[in-house]
Design a protein around this motif. Sequence first.
Motif, mmCIF file in Angstrom:
data_model
loop_
_atom_site.group_PDB
_atom_site.id
_atom_site.type_symbol
_atom_site.label_atom_id
_atom_site.label_comp_id
_atom_site.label_asym_id
_atom_site.label_seq_id
_atom_site.Cartn_x
_atom_site.Cartn_y
_atom_site.Cartn_z
ATOM 1 N N MET A 161 -27.876 7.889 -10.755
ATOM 2 C CA MET A 161 -27.293 6.588 -11.055
ATOM 3 C C MET A 161 -26.222 6.411 -11.716
ATOM 4 O O MET A 161 -25.976 7.203 -12.538
ATOM 5 C CB MET A 161 -28.487 5.948 -11.301
ATOM 6 C CG MET A 161 -30.057 5.952 -10.868
ATOM 7 S SD MET A 161 -30.966 4.939 -11.889
ATOM 8 C CE MET A 161 -32.709 5.779 -11.464
ATOM 9 N N PRO A 191 -33.007 -2.714 -9.642
ATOM 10 C CA PRO A 191 -32.568 -3.417 -10.539
ATOM 11 C C PRO A 191 -31.668 -2.406 -11.589
ATOM 12 O O PRO A 191 -32.054 -1.253 -12.081
ATOM 13 C CB PRO A 191 -33.531 -4.247 -11.478
ATOM 14 C CG PRO A 191 -34.829 -4.061 -10.604
ATOM 15 C CD PRO A 191 -34.500 -2.811 -9.638
ATOM 16 N N HIS A 192 -30.827 -2.929 -12.045
ATOM 17 C CA HIS A 192 -29.562 -2.334 -13.115
ATOM 18 C C HIS A 192 -29.198 -3.180 -14.011
ATOM 19 O O HIS A 192 -29.369 -4.630 -13.767
ATOM 20 C CB HIS A 192 -28.404 -1.319 -12.559
ATOM 21 C CG HIS A 192 -28.702 -0.325 -11.757
ATOM 22 N ND1 HIS A 192 -29.477 0.730 -12.064
ATOM 23 C CD2 HIS A 192 -28.941 -0.151 -10.419
ATOM 24 C CE1 HIS A 192 -29.611 1.550 -11.255
ATOM 25 N NE2 HIS A 192 -29.400 0.943 -10.092
ATOM 26 N N SER A 193 -28.879 -2.812 -15.186
ATOM 27 C CA SER A 193 -28.223 -3.831 -16.192
ATOM 28 C C SER A 193 -27.253 -3.052 -17.024
ATOM 29 O O SER A 193 -26.682 -2.162 -16.786
ATOM 30 C CB SER A 193 -29.392 -3.952 -17.164
ATOM 31 O OG SER A 193 -29.709 -3.234 -18.027
ATOM 32 N N CYS A 232 -26.820 1.627 -19.022
ATOM 33 C CA CYS A 232 -27.812 0.860 -18.124
ATOM 34 C C CYS A 232 -29.067 0.678 -19.095
ATOM 35 O O CYS A 232 -29.617 1.786 -19.733
ATOM 36 C CB CYS A 232 -28.139 1.058 -16.852
ATOM 37 S SG CYS A 232 -29.309 0.363 -15.883
ATOM 38 N N ALA A 234 -32.048 -0.899 -17.646
ATOM 39 C CA ALA A 234 -33.177 -1.381 -16.841
ATOM 40 C C ALA A 234 -34.492 -0.006 -17.078
ATOM 41 O O ALA A 234 -34.044 0.907 -17.406
ATOM 42 C CB ALA A 234 -32.771 -1.322 -15.434
ATOM 43 N N HIS A 240 -32.864 5.631 -16.120
ATOM 44 C CA HIS A 240 -31.297 5.248 -15.782
ATOM 45 C C HIS A 240 -30.359 5.877 -16.716
ATOM 46 O O HIS A 240 -29.217 6.135 -16.354
ATOM 47 C CB HIS A 240 -31.310 3.815 -15.913
ATOM 48 C CG HIS A 240 -32.032 3.130 -14.963
ATOM 49 N ND1 HIS A 240 -31.541 2.032 -13.868
ATOM 50 C CD2 HIS A 240 -33.541 3.171 -14.628
ATOM 51 C CE1 HIS A 240 -32.536 1.761 -13.162
ATOM 52 N NE2 HIS A 240 -33.712 2.424 -13.448
ATOM 53 N N MET A 245 -26.086 6.773 -16.267
ATOM 54 C CA MET A 245 -25.531 5.390 -16.419
ATOM 55 C C MET A 245 -25.105 5.004 -17.679
ATOM 56 O O MET A 245 -25.706 4.481 -18.558
ATOM 57 C CB MET A 245 -26.636 4.258 -15.819
ATOM 58 C CG MET A 245 -26.948 4.565 -14.413
ATOM 59 S SD MET A 245 -27.975 3.208 -13.624
ATOM 60 C CE MET A 245 -26.616 2.057 -13.443
#
Length: 392
Positions: A161, A191-193, A232, A234, A240, A245
């Motif tokens: 990811m 979903p990611h953040s 990230c 999430a 993640h 990420m």
Amino acid sequence: MSQPNPTNEVATAAAAPSMEPRILVSRRAVLRNGGLLVGGVGAAAFLAGCAQAGAPAWAYPPAPASPAAAPPTPGSSASPGQGTPNPTAAATSPSPSAMAGAMPSPSGAIGGHDPSPPDFAVPPPYRPALSTPVEFNLTSNDGPSQTILIARSPDKAYRSMNFGGQVPAPTLRITEGDTVHFTLTNQGSMPHSIDFHAAQIAWSRAYQEVAPGAAASFDWTARYPGVFMYHCGAAPVLMHMADGMYGMVIVDPKGGRPPAREYVIVQSEFYGAGGEYAKMLNDPPDFVVFNGQSFRYKTTPLLAKAGELVRLFIVNAGPNSSSAFHVIGGLFSHYESDGYPPNAQGMHQTIQVPPGDGALAELTFAEPGTYPFVTHKFSDASKGATGLFKVS
Ligand SMILES: [Cu+2]
């Protein structure tokens, strides 16, 4: 709307409530208003712009999956930045990661593109603080098309990811006092953040999960100079981060620092083949790497000259191992934990960087030759966190 879940570190992705923060805007609106991605993702390369007029705007799309795109050869003479301090070209040309497509392995047996561009180690140049916001745009990506090559000889593919199609994610370099206008466009299937360690902002407002196909924007101001991780967050955040990420934010102090040859080093770990949460939780890593690939700078050393000042920006993305960063044959003459100038200390032999932290370390090589750099946790160094400085 569900309440934010402060324990999402241990929640599963499937169990996590769908959180749609109020800052969500439609992806279409972001593209229209930002003028980004016009003509498709391939056209929205690295819009850099430390250029002369206006604030910089950096957009990082995913690497296209077309195998027809000829990627630059890691460490080749075409590498635009390696060995060159603060090359302007790195800030004004499309990122190699944005151009590189799926890269067949030398053996042809395992696919996957290189995790980060060949010039990743060279950070963008310093520039004075700006009166207008710095645009920073990232995509989040996951799935089979995001397979990267995290080791060679033998090749090891990893289903990542990522942000911007690369691991580590692009380095954002700004200056104390800058405001960043950030947009995350989630092109992934889950979903990611985002979580900027350099920012002071409510997690419940800015760091919430962005649904697939959606985008979110917020502004933050860099009040402290330093070397920071972003990642990230999430759920489950361990997965993640372990899957790739993470990236670095360099916040320069106002006025900058003395001239030096500068390099970015991001240490991180890989477990299994990607997405193997139980291994991340319970097992030692299979690979520990600098800048996304095992033994990357063993075959393509970082360059320096004897007697010149070399400055290293270091982030340990972990997610689990501490870094004991050490240069064999060198001593750090200057060290700042977190890269924060008031934390400055003198001589250090080994820099301790826990997961989620950053540091700045400077050294000068006494004579020409080859100097290995490692994490002195040698089980990790033996799994790939070993590189070379080639000093002329
Ligand atoms: Cu994510």
